[in-house]
Motif scaffolding. Sequence first.
Motif, short mmCIF file in Angstrom:
data_model
loop_
_atom_site.label_atom_id
_atom_site.label_comp_id
_atom_site.label_asym_id
_atom_site.label_seq_id
_atom_site.Cartn_x
_atom_site.Cartn_y
_atom_site.Cartn_z
N LEU A 46 0.84 -1.19 0.00
CA LEU A 46 0.00 0.00 0.00
C LEU A 46 0.88 1.25 0.00
O LEU A 46 1.93 1.27 0.64
CB LEU A 46 -0.91 0.03 1.23
CG LEU A 46 -1.95 -1.08 1.33
CD1 LEU A 46 -2.76 -0.94 2.61
CD2 LEU A 46 -2.88 -1.08 0.11
N CYS A 47 0.43 2.26 -0.74
CA CYS A 47 1.19 3.50 -0.84
C CYS A 47 1.24 4.19 0.52
O CYS A 47 0.24 4.30 1.21
CB CYS A 47 0.55 4.41 -1.88
SG CYS A 47 1.35 6.01 -1.99
N ARG A 48 2.43 4.66 0.89
CA ARG A 48 2.62 5.34 2.17
C ARG A 48 1.91 6.70 2.18
O ARG A 48 1.58 7.21 3.24
CB ARG A 48 4.12 5.55 2.40
CG ARG A 48 4.52 5.41 3.83
CD ARG A 48 5.99 5.13 3.96
NE ARG A 48 6.76 5.91 2.99
CZ ARG A 48 8.05 6.17 3.10
NH1 ARG A 48 8.70 5.72 4.13
NH2 ARG A 48 8.71 6.84 2.18
N GLU A 49 1.74 7.29 1.00
CA GLU A 49 1.14 8.61 0.94
C GLU A 49 -0.38 8.55 0.88
O GLU A 49 -1.07 9.28 1.56
CB GLU A 49 1.64 9.38 -0.29
CG GLU A 49 3.12 9.69 -0.28
CD GLU A 49 3.45 10.87 0.64
OE1 GLU A 49 2.53 11.55 1.11
OE2 GLU A 49 4.65 11.10 0.86
N CYS A 50 -0.90 7.69 0.01
CA CYS A 50 -2.34 7.75 -0.26
C CYS A 50 -3.07 6.44 0.03
O CYS A 50 -4.27 6.35 -0.20
CB CYS A 50 -2.58 8.19 -1.71
SG CYS A 50 -2.11 6.92 -2.90
N ASP A 51 -2.35 5.42 0.53
CA ASP A 51 -2.96 4.14 0.89
C ASP A 51 -3.53 3.35 -0.29
O ASP A 51 -4.20 2.34 -0.10
CB ASP A 51 -4.07 4.31 1.95
CG ASP A 51 -3.46 4.47 3.34
OD1 ASP A 51 -2.28 4.10 3.51
OD2 ASP A 51 -4.16 4.97 4.23
N LEU A 95 5.81 3.91 -2.50
CA LEU A 95 4.82 4.85 -3.03
C LEU A 95 4.21 4.29 -4.29
O LEU A 95 4.86 3.56 -5.04
CB LEU A 95 5.49 6.19 -3.36
CG LEU A 95 6.12 6.97 -2.21
CD1 LEU A 95 6.87 8.17 -2.74
CD2 LEU A 95 5.08 7.41 -1.20
N CYS A 96 2.94 4.61 -4.55
CA CYS A 96 2.33 4.23 -5.81
C CYS A 96 2.93 5.09 -6.93
O CYS A 96 3.61 6.09 -6.67
CB CYS A 96 0.80 4.40 -5.74
SG CYS A 96 0.26 6.11 -5.73
N VAL A 97 2.67 4.70 -8.16
CA VAL A 97 3.27 5.40 -9.30
C VAL A 97 2.91 6.89 -9.28
O VAL A 97 3.76 7.74 -9.51
CB VAL A 97 2.80 4.75 -10.63
CG1 VAL A 97 3.37 5.51 -11.81
CG2 VAL A 97 3.24 3.31 -10.69
N THR A 98 1.65 7.19 -8.97
CA THR A 98 1.20 8.58 -8.96
C THR A 98 1.96 9.41 -7.93
O THR A 98 2.48 10.49 -8.26
CB THR A 98 -0.32 8.64 -8.65
OG1 THR A 98 -0.98 7.67 -9.45
CG2 THR A 98 -0.87 10.01 -8.92
N CYS A 99 2.04 8.90 -6.71
CA CYS A 99 2.73 9.66 -5.65
C CYS A 99 4.22 9.77 -5.95
O CYS A 99 4.83 10.81 -5.71
CB CYS A 99 2.51 9.00 -4.30
SG CYS A 99 0.81 9.12 -3.72
N GLN A 100 4.80 8.68 -6.45
CA GLN A 100 6.22 8.71 -6.80
C GLN A 100 6.48 9.78 -7.86
O GLN A 100 7.42 10.57 -7.75
CB GLN A 100 6.64 7.33 -7.35
CG GLN A 100 8.12 7.23 -7.67
CD GLN A 100 8.98 7.15 -6.42
OE1 GLN A 100 8.66 6.39 -5.50
NE2 GLN A 100 10.03 7.92 -6.36
#
Length: 116
Positions: A79-84, A100-105
């Motif tokens: 799970l993404c640390r920023e947006c779950d 991080l997910c691709v978007t947050c990265q």
Amino acid sequence: MNEADKRMIRARLTEALENLTSLHSEDAPLSLENFADDADYASQLTAHTMTLALKERDIEKIRRIEKALERIDSPDFGLCRECDAPIGKARLTARPDARLCVTCQHERESGLPACA
Ligand SMILES: [Zn+2]
């Protein structure tokens, strides 16, 4: 992320870890005694320094893989640390230590705030 996915990722991580460790297990220590001349010494030293830099990068990789292996059984693995949001199997397969997910990265790398 189901159990089969986790098993697959764990197998990949373990394999990568073994490759990295075996790569460095036979490193010969630099011996400064047997050089023909100063130029030889300098080139050997440069090669050794490059090996060390490479090793540092691999050690960093090993640390990240070990961390990922520790986290793989925790409920928030994948799970993404920023947006779950789920990071995604494809991304985790390529980058098992991704936090991080691709978007947050992408937002982080482009310098924009991760949360709008
Ligand atoms: Zn995210």
